[in-house]
Design a protein around this motif. Structure first.
Motif, PDB file in Angstrom:
ATOM      1  N   ASN A 115       0.849  -1.192   0.000  1.00  0.00           N
ATOM      2  CA  ASN A 115       0.000   0.000   0.000  1.00  0.00           C
ATOM      3  C   ASN A 115       0.883   1.239   0.000  1.00  0.00           C
ATOM      4  N   ILE A 116       2.012   1.135   0.717  1.00  0.00           N
ATOM      5  CA  ILE A 116       2.922   2.276   0.866  1.00  0.00           C
ATOM      6  C   ILE A 116       4.320   1.849   0.429  1.00  0.00           C
ATOM      7  N   LEU A 117       4.882   2.601  -0.527  1.00  0.00           N
ATOM      8  CA  LEU A 117       6.282   2.405  -0.938  1.00  0.00           C
ATOM      9  C   LEU A 117       7.048   3.625  -0.454  1.00  0.00           C
ATOM     10  N   MET A 118       8.109   3.385   0.322  1.00  0.00           N
ATOM     11  CA  MET A 118       8.877   4.486   0.898  1.00  0.00           C
ATOM     12  C   MET A 118      10.359   4.360   0.576  1.00  0.00           C
ATOM     13  N   ASP A 119      11.075   5.467   0.732  1.00  0.00           N
ATOM     14  CA  ASP A 119      12.518   5.455   0.490  1.00  0.00           C
ATOM     15  C   ASP A 119      13.306   5.121   1.759  1.00  0.00           C
ATOM     16  N   TYR A 120      12.623   4.714   2.791  1.00  0.00           N
ATOM     17  CA  TYR A 120      13.222   4.319   4.075  1.00  0.00           C
ATOM     18  C   TYR A 120      12.993   2.819   4.261  1.00  0.00           C
ATOM     19  N   ASN A 121      13.982   2.116   4.808  1.00  0.00           N
ATOM     20  CA  ASN A 121      13.838   0.680   5.017  1.00  0.00           C
ATOM     21  C   ASN A 121      13.516   0.394   6.492  1.00  0.00           C
ATOM     22  N   PRO A 122      12.259   0.022   6.778  1.00  0.00           N
ATOM     23  CA  PRO A 122      11.839  -0.217   8.158  1.00  0.00           C
ATOM     24  C   PRO A 122      11.887  -1.684   8.581  1.00  0.00           C
ATOM     25  N   TYR A 123      12.435  -2.569   7.746  1.00  0.00           N
ATOM     26  CA  TYR A 123      12.323  -4.012   7.982  1.00  0.00           C
ATOM     27  C   TYR A 123      12.957  -4.495   9.285  1.00  0.00           C
ATOM     28  N   ALA A 124      13.973  -3.813   9.770  1.00  0.00           N
ATOM     29  CA  ALA A 124      14.648  -4.265  10.990  1.00  0.00           C
ATOM     30  C   ALA A 124      14.048  -3.666  12.266  1.00  0.00           C
ATOM     31  N   LEU A 125      13.047  -2.826  12.121  1.00  0.00           N
ATOM     32  CA  LEU A 125      12.432  -2.215  13.304  1.00  0.00           C
ATOM     33  C   LEU A 125      11.641  -3.253  14.091  1.00  0.00           C
ATOM     34  N   SER A 126      11.514  -3.027  15.370  1.00  0.00           N
ATOM     35  CA  SER A 126      10.784  -3.985  16.206  1.00  0.00           C
ATOM     36  C   SER A 126       9.280  -3.776  16.079  1.00  0.00           C
ATOM     37  N   MET A 127       8.548  -4.850  16.332  1.00  0.00           N
ATOM     38  CA  MET A 127       7.098  -4.779  16.321  1.00  0.00           C
ATOM     39  C   MET A 127       6.672  -3.732  17.356  1.00  0.00           C
ATOM     40  N   GLY A 128       5.674  -2.957  17.024  1.00  0.00           N
ATOM     41  CA  GLY A 128       5.223  -1.902  17.922  1.00  0.00           C
ATOM     42  C   GLY A 128       5.821  -0.541  17.597  1.00  0.00           C
ATOM     43  N   SER A 129       6.845  -0.501  16.724  1.00  0.00           N
ATOM     44  CA  SER A 129       7.401   0.790  16.305  1.00  0.00           C
ATOM     45  C   SER A 129       6.313   1.568  15.580  1.00  0.00           C
ATOM     46  N   ARG A 130       6.335   2.890  15.745  1.00  0.00           N
ATOM     47  CA  ARG A 130       5.271   3.710  15.176  1.00  0.00           C
ATOM     48  C   ARG A 130       5.806   4.790  14.233  1.00  0.00           C
ATOM     49  N   PHE A 131       5.010   5.031  13.171  1.00  0.00           N
ATOM     50  CA  PHE A 131       5.291   6.066  12.189  1.00  0.00           C
ATOM     51  C   PHE A 131       4.142   7.049  12.144  1.00  0.00           C
ATOM     52  N   GLN A 132       4.472   8.305  11.953  1.00  0.00           N
ATOM     53  CA  GLN A 132       3.452   9.288  11.591  1.00  0.00           C
ATOM     54  C   GLN A 132       3.718   9.653  10.145  1.00  0.00           C
ATOM     55  N   ILE A 133       2.692   9.498   9.317  1.00  0.00           N
ATOM     56  CA  ILE A 133       2.775   9.862   7.908  1.00  0.00           C
ATOM     57  C   ILE A 133       1.515  10.649   7.602  1.00  0.00           C
ATOM     58  N   GLY A 134       1.681  11.862   7.085  1.00  0.00           N
ATOM     59  CA  GLY A 134       0.512  12.718   6.875  1.00  0.00           C
ATOM     60  C   GLY A 134      -0.179  12.915   8.214  1.00  0.00           C
ATOM     61  N   THR A 135      -1.489  12.683   8.238  1.00  0.00           N
ATOM     62  CA  THR A 135      -2.233  12.832   9.499  1.00  0.00           C
ATOM     63  C   THR A 135      -2.508  11.486  10.162  1.00  0.00           C
ATOM     64  N   ALA A 136      -1.953  10.405   9.590  1.00  0.00           N
ATOM     65  CA  ALA A 136      -2.191   9.053  10.117  1.00  0.00           C
ATOM     66  C   ALA A 136      -1.031   8.587  10.998  1.00  0.00           C
ATOM     67  N   LEU A 137      -1.355   7.673  11.896  1.00  0.00           N
ATOM     68  CA  LEU A 137      -0.349   7.036  12.751  1.00  0.00           C
ATOM     69  C   LEU A 137      -0.434   5.534  12.531  1.00  0.00           C
ATOM     70  N   LEU A 138       0.713   4.909  12.192  1.00  0.00           N
ATOM     71  CA  LEU A 138       0.788   3.475  11.912  1.00  0.00           C
ATOM     72  C   LEU A 138       1.715   2.794  12.893  1.00  0.00           C
ATOM     73  N   GLU A 139       1.399   1.534  13.212  1.00  0.00           N
ATOM     74  CA  GLU A 139       2.240   0.739  14.113  1.00  0.00           C
ATOM     75  C   GLU A 139       2.605  -0.573  13.430  1.00  0.00           C
ATOM     76  N   ILE A 140       3.895  -0.886  13.405  1.00  0.00           N
ATOM     77  CA  ILE A 140       4.358  -2.132  12.795  1.00  0.00           C
ATOM     78  C   ILE A 140       3.811  -3.305  13.593  1.00  0.00           C
ATOM     79  N   SER A 141       3.182  -4.258  12.876  1.00  0.00           N
ATOM     80  CA  SER A 141       2.542  -5.377  13.567  1.00  0.00           C
ATOM     81  C   SER A 141       3.160  -6.738  13.247  1.00  0.00           C
TER      82      SER A 141
END
Length: 148
Positions: free
Chosen positions: A75-101
């Motif tokens: 759904n989202i293609l980004m220029d940042y690689n988040p694959y090594a982040l731990s579950m529960g890490s959070r991103f703010q993009i635009g007005t939305a907040l996402l949590e890696i699950s």
């Protein structure tokens, strides 16, 4: 809580029942049940958004395989690689907040383009995120990592 800019949104996609390919969108409206208009909306809220790094496409290019953006089902293609982040890490993009699950597993359909793709992207296909705060994300938006 502080936030740190880590990257930018390159492309946004949804899957529709009418099309076998991903539909490119300039803006995604995210609700707790996922991306509005996506065929996976309200199917599994804990993994409603698939995030992929441009690094996955660059890795495939190194093997002379041409793969169009959206092919990995993101759904989202980004220029940042988040694959090594731990579950529960959070991103703010635009007005939305996402949590890696959870990490995304490789699907067999990826081998239809080239049989090497599933093996090459074994740990680099993407990550699932859930929507914690609904909002809108646009192509070109900055990505902020939230830190406690």
């Amino acid at each position: 809580m502080s936030k740190k800019r880590v990257g930018k949104i390159i492309e946004l996609f949804i899957s529709t029942k009418e099309s076998s390919t991903r539909v490119n969108k300039p803006l995604l409206e995210l609700e707790l049940a996922g991306a509005v208009g996506d065929k996976f909306y309200d199917k599994d809220n804990s993994r409603s958004i698939l995030i992929t790094s441009e690094d996955s496409y660059n890795l495939i290019k190194e093997y002379d395989i041409e793969m169009p953006y959206g092919y990995l089902g993101e759904n989202i293609l980004m220029d940042y690689n988040p694959y090594a982040l731990s579950m529960g890490s959070r991103f703010q993009i635009g007005t939305a907040l996402l949590e890696i699950s959870q990490n995304c597993t490789i699907c067999n359909h990826l081998s239809t383009l080239d049989k090497r793709i599933p093996k090459l992207l074994k740990n680099d296909r993407g990550i699932f995120a859930k929507v914690v705060k609904p909002g809108k994300i646009s192509k070109g938006d900055d990505i902020y990592m939230l830190e406690e």
